[in-house]
Design an enzyme around this catalytic site. Structure first.
Site, PDB file in Angstrom:
ATOM      1  NE  ARG A 131      13.171  13.502 -32.819  1.00 17.83           N
ATOM      2  CZ  ARG A 131      14.119  12.858 -33.313  1.00 17.83           C
ATOM      3  NH1 ARG A 131      13.775  11.598 -33.729  1.00 17.83           N
ATOM      4  NH2 ARG A 131      15.262  13.078 -33.459  1.00 17.83           N
ATOM      5  CE  LYS A 153      -1.638  21.887 -16.820  1.00 18.20           C
ATOM      6  NZ  LYS A 153      -1.844  22.710 -15.780  1.00 18.20           N
ATOM      7  CD  GLU A 195      -5.783  18.945  -6.170  1.00 18.25           C
ATOM      8  OE1 GLU A 195      -6.495  19.714  -6.956  1.00 18.25           O
ATOM      9  OE2 GLU A 195      -4.396  19.322  -6.148  1.00 18.25           O
ATOM     10  CE  LYS A 236      -6.673  17.327 -14.788  1.00 24.73           C
ATOM     11  NZ  LYS A 236      -5.480  17.293 -14.340  1.00 24.73           N
ATOM     12  CD  GLU A 246      -3.752  25.889 -16.801  1.00 26.12           C
ATOM     13  OE1 GLU A 246      -3.451  24.775 -16.359  1.00 26.12           O
ATOM     14  OE2 GLU A 246      -3.691  26.722 -15.985  1.00 26.12           O
ATOM     15  NE  ARG A 250      -5.532  20.933 -17.839  1.00 25.21           N
ATOM     16  CZ  ARG A 250      -4.656  19.836 -18.246  1.00 25.21           C
ATOM     17  NH1 ARG A 250      -4.605  19.752 -19.623  1.00 25.21           N
ATOM     18  NH2 ARG A 250      -4.243  18.980 -17.439  1.00 25.21           N
ATOM     19  CG  ASN A 254      -4.856  26.401 -11.792  1.00 23.01           C
ATOM     20  OD1 ASN A 254      -4.140  25.289 -11.631  1.00 23.01           O
ATOM     21  ND2 ASN A 254      -4.204  27.130 -13.073  1.00 23.01           N
ATOM     22  CG  HIS A 257      -3.896  24.672  -7.333  1.00 22.15           C
ATOM     23  ND1 HIS A 257      -5.200  24.193  -6.764  1.00 22.15           N
ATOM     24  CD2 HIS A 257      -3.310  23.541  -7.469  1.00 22.15           C
ATOM     25  CE1 HIS A 257      -5.421  23.016  -6.937  1.00 22.15           C
ATOM     26  NE2 HIS A 257      -4.052  22.520  -7.163  1.00 22.15           N
ATOM     27  CG  HIS A 261       1.052  26.423  -6.757  1.00 20.73           C
ATOM     28  ND1 HIS A 261       0.713  26.642  -7.989  1.00 20.73           N
ATOM     29  CD2 HIS A 261       1.176  25.231  -6.593  1.00 20.73           C
ATOM     30  CE1 HIS A 261       0.183  25.474  -8.515  1.00 20.73           C
ATOM     31  NE2 HIS A 261       0.353  24.560  -7.736  1.00 20.73           N
ATOM     32  CG  HIS A 275      -0.465  19.668  -4.467  1.00 19.51           C
ATOM     33  ND1 HIS A 275      -0.032  21.240  -4.988  1.00 19.51           N
ATOM     34  CD2 HIS A 275      -1.407  19.282  -5.032  1.00 19.51           C
ATOM     35  CE1 HIS A 275      -0.845  21.409  -5.963  1.00 19.51           C
ATOM     36  NE2 HIS A 275      -1.871  20.426  -5.950  1.00 19.51           N
TER      37      HIS A 275
HETATM   38  N1  NAD Z   1       0.338  16.463 -13.588  1.00 19.25           N
HETATM   39  C1  NAD Z   1      -0.813  17.030 -13.192  1.00 19.25           C
HETATM   40  O1  NAD Z   1      -1.695  17.614 -13.648  1.00 19.25           O
HETATM   41  C2  NAD Z   1      -0.865  17.054 -11.805  1.00 19.25           C
HETATM   42  C3  NAD Z   1      -1.847  17.641 -11.030  1.00 19.25           C
HETATM   43  C4  NAD Z   1      -1.660  17.678  -9.652  1.00 19.25           C
HETATM   44  C5  NAD Z   1      -0.610  17.265  -9.129  1.00 19.25           C
HETATM   45  N2  NAD Z   1       0.671  16.819  -9.751  1.00 19.25           N
HETATM   46  C6  NAD Z   1       1.693  16.566  -9.055  1.00 19.25           C
HETATM   47  O2  NAD Z   1       1.386  15.247  -8.378  1.00 19.25           O
HETATM   48  C7  NAD Z   1       2.602  15.204  -7.171  1.00 19.25           C
HETATM   49  C8  NAD Z   1       1.855  14.671  -6.026  1.00 19.25           C
HETATM   50  O3  NAD Z   1       1.188  13.611  -6.071  1.00 19.25           O
HETATM   51  P1  NAD Z   1       0.729  12.637  -4.893  1.00 19.25           P
HETATM   52  O4  NAD Z   1      -0.068  13.269  -3.660  1.00 19.25           O
HETATM   53  O5  NAD Z   1       0.044  11.428  -5.420  1.00 19.25           O
HETATM   54  O6  NAD Z   1       2.327  12.415  -4.268  1.00 19.25           O
HETATM   55  P2  NAD Z   1       3.405  11.056  -4.517  1.00 19.25           P
HETATM   56  O7  NAD Z   1       3.486  10.704  -5.754  1.00 19.25           O
HETATM   57  O8  NAD Z   1       4.582  11.721  -3.724  1.00 19.25           O
HETATM   58  O9  NAD Z   1       2.828   9.988  -3.416  1.00 19.25           O
HETATM   59  C9  NAD Z   1       2.638  10.252  -1.967  1.00 19.25           C
HETATM   60  C10 NAD Z   1       3.171   9.204  -1.229  1.00 19.25           C
HETATM   61  O10 NAD Z   1       2.308   8.061  -1.138  1.00 19.25           O
HETATM   62  C11 NAD Z   1       3.115   7.037  -1.393  1.00 19.25           C
HETATM   63  N3  NAD Z   1       2.058   6.173  -2.190  1.00 19.25           N
HETATM   64  C12 NAD Z   1       1.496   6.072  -3.401  1.00 19.25           C
HETATM   65  N4  NAD Z   1       0.578   5.284  -3.698  1.00 19.25           N
HETATM   66  C13 NAD Z   1       0.590   4.607  -2.510  1.00 19.25           C
HETATM   67  C14 NAD Z   1      -0.419   3.572  -2.023  1.00 19.25           C
HETATM   68  N5  NAD Z   1      -1.380   3.288  -2.969  1.00 19.25           N
HETATM   69  N6  NAD Z   1      -0.167   3.226  -0.548  1.00 19.25           N
HETATM   70  C15 NAD Z   1       0.573   3.689   0.308  1.00 19.25           C
HETATM   71  N7  NAD Z   1       1.394   4.511  -0.131  1.00 19.25           N
HETATM   72  C16 NAD Z   1       1.364   5.058  -1.413  1.00 19.25           C
HETATM   73  C17 NAD Z   1       4.385   7.334  -2.184  1.00 19.25           C
HETATM   74  O11 NAD Z   1       5.281   6.456  -2.195  1.00 19.25           O
HETATM   75  C18 NAD Z   1       4.427   8.737  -1.639  1.00 19.25           C
HETATM   76  O12 NAD Z   1       5.271   8.399  -0.598  1.00 19.25           O
HETATM   77  C19 NAD Z   1       3.242  16.527  -7.054  1.00 19.25           C
HETATM   78  O13 NAD Z   1       4.406  16.417  -7.654  1.00 19.25           O
HETATM   79  C20 NAD Z   1       2.300  17.476  -7.943  1.00 19.25           C
HETATM   80  O14 NAD Z   1       3.106  18.480  -8.684  1.00 19.25           O
HETATM   81  C21 NAD Z   1       0.531  16.897 -11.088  1.00 19.25           C
HETATM   82 ZN    ZN Z   2      -3.516  20.622  -7.248  1.00 11.34          ZN
END
Ligand code: NAD
Ligand code: ZN
Length: 376
Positions: A131, A153, A195, A236, A246, A250, A254, A257, A261, A275
């Protein structure tokens, strides 16, 4: 000048003000080596389960482990395949099982070492194991450092859509080591840059102008990179503190987005379009659409497109590789993404750079007409 004067800059600390659940974001080069010391100081006696992906494990896990070992912190590492597909029930189930097998309890901590995929998945695991156990985010992509690691999130994808299963679960600490970004492929760095630029476009025109001048230095390293990450995190953090779940402001985060999306959905959340790349195109569309509605000057939309293109981001739907997208499929995806209230859509629109606002009365017809032009 003595050698010491050019050593790595001091750590920047930003507080996310959420009452009893407030936490720090620490930003600095080489910080990953301090993880053990920070955990020992802030969460004495806690055992650690690290969740990471195979790529990040190869590059950065040893450093993190060494810093825990140096402080005698008991730890285990759980590795998942890299990529969006890992945000699934199957992977979550394995991760949760391994966390429980490692006897992680309420006073222990899960450390998410990776990009947004690892952060969202490990964060959700932390929200549901026993939990809720504590979570420390050690983000390793630019996107994760300025966006996904802050704000609580967490979640996974459903076959019916992205991020449809999840929980709000704030971390107890975010440790953003800007040095680990050196190993990012440029395309992934740039996706995160969208971003960063978004923060300027929403509410800080001076920051956007600063980025237009300094983005090359920012991509190259400190101090500009740390400075930009700190500005984005501060914005942020303030937004999350004002509206954690949100209900209002917040939603400004977006910007770009809704269009983004839809583009991601139409390209199957694949490597065809990351993304951040979808958000870059989406932000240009949001500015152009605002100009079309007479809300903002067209020159500002052109300025946004010019800057994102300079950086190397796509800015137009027709730059997406592969099969052509149609306005009809994009409209269908927008309808799924957004609640249509009384026949109207909610969009983040803008009166110009730094002047985004929430518009709750956008007619689907005006969006459809606009997109019909943009897909050609
Ligand atoms: N929770 C939130 O508020 C929020 C906000 C925006 C996005 N997201 C989510 O985040 C995700 C995208 O995140 P992302 O763009 O970081 O993608 P990701 O986590 O898939 O990373 C992208 C790639 O980079 C590689 N990588 C990571 N760090 C590295 C480093 N230091 N050196 C070399 N390679 C590295 C990873 O292995 C992966 O292949 C999506 O699923 C999206 O929905 C969440
Ligand atoms: Zn985003």
């Amino acid at each position: 000048m003595p050698e010491e004067a050019v050593q790595a800059p001091a750590v920047t600390a930003i507080k996310v003000e959420l009452g009893a659940r407030s936490y720090d974001i620490l930003i600095g080069r080489g910080l990953i080596n301090d993880t053990g010391a920070e955990l020992q100081r802030r969460l004495p006696g806690a055992r650690v389960a690290i969740v990471t992906d195979e790529t990040v494990a190869r590059l950065h896990l040893n450093m993190l482990k060494a810093s825990l070992r140096a402080k005698g912190i008991d730890h285990t590492a759980i590795t998942i395949p890299p990529g969006e597909e890992s945000k699934s029930f199957a992977v979550l189930s394995r991760v949760v099982d391994e966390i429980i097998a490692a006897r992680i309890e309420r006073n222990d901590v899960i450390v998410a070492l990776g990009g947004g995929v690892v952060g969202d998945l490990a964060g959700f695991a932390a929200a549901i194991v026993r939990r809720g156990v504590r979570l420390v985010q050690v983000p390793t992509t630019l996107l994760a450092q300025v966006d996904s690691s802050v704000g609580g999130k967490t979640g996974i994808n459903s076959p019916r859509g992205k991020n449809l299963i999840g929980a709000f679960h704030q971390p107890t600490l975010v440790l953003a080591d800007c040095g680990v970004l050196d190993s990012l492929p440029p395309r992934i760095f740039n996706a995160g840059y969208a971003e960063v630029a978004k923060i300027g476009l929403i509410q800080n025109a001076d920051f956007f102008a600063w980025l237009e001048k300094n983005w090359r230095a920012m991509a190259a390293g400190w101090p500009e990179r740390e400075e930009a990450i700190a500005i984005a995190c501060r914005a942020k953090a303030a937004t999350v503190a004002a509206d954690e779940t949100e209900q209002g402001v917040r939603a400004l985060l977006n910007l770009g987005h809704t269009f983004g999306h839809a583009l991601e959905g139409a390209t199957g959340y694949s490597n065809r379009l990351y993304h951040g790349e979808a958000v870059a195109i989406g932000m240009v569309l949001a500015h152009e659409f605002s100009a079309r509605l007479g809300l903002a000057p067209q020159e500002e939309a052109s300025r946004v497109a010019a800057h994102l293109a300079d950086v190397g981001l796509p800015t137009h739907i027709n730059q997406i590789p592969g099969q052509r997208l149609t306005a009809a499929e994009l409209m269908q995806l927008i309808g799924q993404d957004k609640k249509v209230a009384r026949g109207k859509l909610t969009f983040i629109l803008t009166r110009g750079i730094g002047k985004a606002f929430i518009a709750r009365d956008v007619s689907p017809e005006s969006v459809a007409e606009f997109l019909a032009e943009k897909v050609t």
